[in-house]
Motif scaffolding. Structure first.
Motif, PDB file in Angstrom:
ATOM      1  N   VAL B  67      -4.713  51.574  84.845  1.00 54.80           N
ATOM      2  CA  VAL B  67      -6.261  51.548  84.484  1.00 54.80           C
ATOM      3  C   VAL B  67      -6.546  49.989  84.352  1.00 54.80           C
ATOM      4  O   VAL B  67      -5.662  49.087  84.197  1.00 54.80           O
ATOM      5  CB  VAL B  67      -6.593  52.208  83.234  1.00 54.80           C
ATOM      6  CG1 VAL B  67      -6.372  53.711  83.467  1.00 54.80           C
ATOM      7  CG2 VAL B  67      -6.054  51.849  81.933  1.00 54.80           C
ATOM      8  N   LEU B  68      -7.860  49.805  84.028  1.00 59.94           N
ATOM      9  CA  LEU B  68      -8.085  48.290  83.743  1.00 59.94           C
ATOM     10  C   LEU B  68      -9.514  48.319  82.826  1.00 59.94           C
ATOM     11  O   LEU B  68     -10.490  49.028  83.118  1.00 59.94           O
ATOM     12  CB  LEU B  68      -8.494  47.534  84.889  1.00 59.94           C
ATOM     13  CG  LEU B  68      -8.733  45.983  84.693  1.00 59.94           C
ATOM     14  CD1 LEU B  68      -7.653  45.311  83.970  1.00 59.94           C
ATOM     15  CD2 LEU B  68      -9.314  45.380  85.910  1.00 59.94           C
ATOM     16  N   PHE B  69      -9.065  47.829  81.651  1.00 60.98           N
ATOM     17  CA  PHE B  69      -9.935  47.666  80.530  1.00 60.98           C
ATOM     18  C   PHE B  69     -10.860  46.500  80.475  1.00 60.98           C
ATOM     19  O   PHE B  69     -10.018  45.413  80.680  1.00 60.98           O
ATOM     20  CB  PHE B  69      -9.587  48.091  79.215  1.00 60.98           C
ATOM     21  CG  PHE B  69      -9.581  49.811  78.643  1.00 60.98           C
ATOM     22  CD1 PHE B  69      -8.735  50.659  79.516  1.00 60.98           C
ATOM     23  CD2 PHE B  69     -10.450  50.530  77.962  1.00 60.98           C
ATOM     24  CE1 PHE B  69      -8.696  51.812  79.300  1.00 60.98           C
ATOM     25  CE2 PHE B  69     -10.638  51.747  77.974  1.00 60.98           C
ATOM     26  CZ  PHE B  69      -9.523  52.568  78.542  1.00 60.98           C
ATOM     27  N   PRO B  70     -12.181  46.315  79.926  1.00 60.96           N
ATOM     28  CA  PRO B  70     -12.485  45.012  79.612  1.00 60.96           C
ATOM     29  C   PRO B  70     -11.738  44.218  78.702  1.00 60.96           C
ATOM     30  O   PRO B  70     -10.866  44.656  77.897  1.00 60.96           O
ATOM     31  CB  PRO B  70     -14.071  45.560  79.274  1.00 60.96           C
ATOM     32  CG  PRO B  70     -14.413  46.687  79.572  1.00 60.96           C
ATOM     33  CD  PRO B  70     -13.114  47.416  79.696  1.00 60.96           C
ATOM     34  N   LEU B  71     -12.103  43.037  78.867  1.00 62.56           N
ATOM     35  CA  LEU B  71     -11.553  42.014  77.874  1.00 62.56           C
ATOM     36  C   LEU B  71     -12.126  41.747  76.578  1.00 62.56           C
ATOM     37  O   LEU B  71     -11.536  41.727  75.516  1.00 62.56           O
ATOM     38  CB  LEU B  71     -11.644  40.442  78.381  1.00 62.56           C
ATOM     39  CG  LEU B  71     -11.431  39.417  77.551  1.00 62.56           C
ATOM     40  CD1 LEU B  71      -9.932  39.196  77.425  1.00 62.56           C
ATOM     41  CD2 LEU B  71     -12.057  38.034  78.005  1.00 62.56           C
ATOM     42  N   ALA B 116      -9.906  48.810  72.036  1.00 70.52           N
ATOM     43  CA  ALA B 116     -10.780  48.844  73.275  1.00 70.52           C
ATOM     44  C   ALA B 116     -10.469  49.995  73.891  1.00 70.52           C
ATOM     45  O   ALA B 116     -11.371  50.871  74.330  1.00 70.52           O
ATOM     46  CB  ALA B 116     -10.362  47.662  74.473  1.00 70.52           C
TER      47      ALA B 116
END
Lengths: 482, 482
Positions: B67-71, B116
């Motif tokens: 997955v890819l989460f916000p910074l 996050a």
């Protein structure tokens, strides 16, 4: 051309269609508690991975090497090129503290990486033998958008920014590379079966710091235009600001000539939007997270036999490199499963029931048209491969035709307004070429000038400028855009 | 075991060796103008890509989805788990402004992503059927390090943080997943031929918010220990802080049990450091950016013949999936080219000259030992494949033996100090088990307690605690560490 499933909600209420599909699957979760940012879910990440793989592939085979630069840019670096900082300064996120300590030098979250990369180009380039230098990276960039944000399209964290940067010994070589950049992007969009129009952006809308910018626009289901990618000829402006000099073959020193080109998850938004319909997403076979969904049709007493055949088919397809899934969820009906895989855009669905076992057949359903065909079980790989090609070429034709219908020649402001308020799209009109007239035109019709067609001569006599009645010199493109 | 090329600079002046090799190739350019950050060059990026591919592979085949989460993390989220924020608050970079506008909510650059990800877990998990949830991402994370930074090892931007996060219905399932996490990391390190020791970190050095932490340590050429990865059992602390509840099969509600595990570019630092020698880098075949370097030995009059054969060999190897390069640089001698590819760690070098053409042979040189052998040209693929296996197993044996020599049983403070000041490494000593005594011991010998061996019982009678003379209950590991 094949008949498509219904596209009523898709075209009449595109924004809602898009928000609902990315939330329902889910693809991209916008509930993350920072405005203008979102999470790529497992399914979404697979799409992102397939699309970025195509970007990498096209850039690598044309000699661009992948690198990775830091996120943070010191304020004094960001400020070096005047036009550039003027355009970005109002939308930069600033890091000002480490723990509770104020930083000596404020650090920007990169809004784009010219000012991060070019100080290193200065260190890396010393002679003509170091040129051309062609690199790219895929990173997140940040813009403090004050307008309303929109998933994947207008965001504060661009999660997937593919930026290429090149440096050359001569203007000619740099501009030849601009043409190659345009070709690379054309190939990327074509592999995704996405139609586009290439325009040279007007001077007042080019990339800040560039000599000129070429943009790829497409048209979304609501008739509004989306910029998918841009290629910029930077000339020597940044080279002078960052002092990137090299020794030529003759021993003289000169500044390098530079280009940059960029593409982002807007491309994924276009991919999802343009091919979709009221059943959900539709993918070209190369990027579909699931290419083949196998649905067992089970009747009492035949379960094990059917499941066995389904597993056999799945294993056979997987062994040939096809991303196949067997939907063996017990609590769901075949109808529920059709719904799932239509929504998720699997290019081909396979149905196998007891009658198929007896007849040695399988039922294949292609996602783009929902047409069914019965195939012999022992030729399933060949049949599926053919269906992939059929789906791909249909998506390409369908999306091109759809866009072509929405690029219209117009000759009056009246017509422009009527079209913009109607089906939207791109309008091509005769224009005098003056910036003042162009900017006035944008205000009058409440739309944006996309620029003049790239690499197309104006055909024949253009007549009068649509806005000021002077002699027209160019055909200009006008659209409402994201 | 095979004889290695000289490792004098490598062992006696490791820091300089490392800084020089990453700059000379280059791999990782530390001249970027923000302290504690650096640029992955094209060559470095290829190493990073091969290593992250191994991480992905091992995580995906054990059911973890990418997955890819916000910074950016809002301050109120980062603050939710008390232990966690207490540990990180002094080293968080804060974004406070968008353009010139102060933000209403301060945004942290993620120092790690628990705070996050877990707000989204709360949204994603509602019933036991949503569990287990196993995800991972590979992202950059940030720490405002106030100690001296060190390339890849102590940085302010960790460019390559692979963090997995799992949620489970029961404590038992979560702890079984901890064991799987340990296995996954063991396999990743083994594929890179890197030796390690697994320790349960002492309570005062576990991950903030965890119940316990298991760490993988290795020993660098200077005898200091490097933590390469950690697996944490989080219990229900974060679940309670972030209110992550689910409905059980019996209709009752409960909090999930969680784990997280992380690994970073320190792994790449270990890979480069542990296998290297005074000639440069040495890679296991799977991750070498260039696996085979072909060097033509040209004599006047025979150039074209030799080059033709070299191209043929390169094309043949490439067609079988080997990353081969033909070094056809005209201005350099074969010796210059040997230097390049030894420095860059190509596992096998191929030399082809006019005599080889006559005899139908090629000369093969393996990088790890620099041993030469003459092979028949028509069996080159098989010979190279054998050499890859030989290099790989030699690197594994050599690095294991090297580390094993540096794990020592000790029974007095005297011995601890002597060893630490000598070859360094890991010292195992009897310990009473008290935190107070352990922390005192760290101060007395100016070293760090790594913890107790993971999954190894203490053997036999341990005698007295090395520090306080009370009855020893555990064997504790002590080391100077990065």
């Amino acid at each position: 051309m094949h008949k498509s499933p219904e596209r009523k909600v898709w075209s009449e209420n595109y924004s809602e269609w898009f928000r609902k599909i990315i939330a329902d699957i889910p693809v991209y979760d916008t509930r993350y508690p920072v405005k203008g940012t979102a999470v790529w879910t497992p399914f979404g990440f697979k799409i992102r991975k397939a699309v970025t793989q195509i970007m990498r592939d096209e850039l690598e085979k044309t000699g661009h090497e992948e690198v990775l630069f830091p996120l943070l840019i010191p304020d004094y670096m960001l400020n070096k090129e005047g036009e550039h900082i003027k355009s970005f300064e109002s939308e930069v996120f600033w890091v000002t503290h480490g723990g509770t300590t104020p930083l000596d030098v404020k650090l920007a979250l990169r809004p784009t990486s010219e000012t991060a990369i070019y100080p290193m180009f200065k260190l890396w380039i010393s002679a003509y033998t170091d040129l051309p230098l062609k690199i790219f990276q895929i990173v997140n960039v940040f813009r403090y958008e004050t307008k309303a944000t929109r998933p994947m399209i207008r965001v504060r964290e661009v999660s997937t920014f593919n930026e290429a940067h090149t440096a050359h010994a001569t203007r000619e070589e740099a501009e030849a590379q601009v043409a190659q950049g345009v070709e690379i992007y054309s190939r990327i969009f074509s592999r995704l079966k996405l139609p586009f129009a290439k325009s040279v952006r007007p001077d007042w809308d080019k990339f800040p710091g560039a000599v000129y910018s070429i943009a790829f626009d497409t048209i979304l289901p609501d008739g509004k235009v989306l910029q998918m990618g841009t290629v910029h000829f930077l000339g020597q402006g940044f080279a002078k600001a960052f002092d990137i000099k090299f020794m030529k073959a003759d021993g003289e020193y000169g500044y390098v000539w530079q280009n940059c080109y960029g593409i982002s998850e807007r491309l994924i938004a276009a991919l999802l939007s343009i091919h979709g319909d009221d059943h959900g997403l539709v993918f070209p076979s190369s990027v579909a997270p699931v290419q083949v969904a196998i649905v067992p049709i089970v009747y009492k007493g035949k379960e094990e036999e059917v499941m066995k055949k389904c597993r056999e088919v799945r294993d056979g397809l997987e062994s040939k490199g096809i991303r196949a899934i067997l939907d063996d969820r017990k609590e769901l009906t075949p109808g529920n499963k059709y719904f799932t895989w239509e929504q998720r855009g699997a290019p081909v669905r396979v149905e196998i029931g007891p009658r198929d076992l007896e007849a040695g057949t399988v039922v294949l359903v292609r996602r783009d048209t929902l047409e069914k065909l019965v195939a012999k079980a022992d030729t399933i790989y060949e049949e599926i491969t053919k269906l992939f090609a059929a789906v791909d070429s249909n998506l390409e034709e369908r999306s091109r035709a759809w866009m072509a219908e929405r690029i219209t020649q117009v000759n009056s402001l009246e017509e422009v307004r009527k079209k913009l308020d109607g089906q939207g799209g791109i309008l091509e009109a005769p224009w005098c070429g003056s910036r003042e007239c162009g900017e006035g035109l944008e205000v009058k019709v409440d739309a944006r000038i996309l620029g003049i067609p790239y690499n197309e001569g104006a055909e024949g006599e253009l007549g009068k400028c649509i806005n000021c009645d002077k002699k027209a010199e160019k055909r200009i493109r006008i659209a409402r855009s994201y």
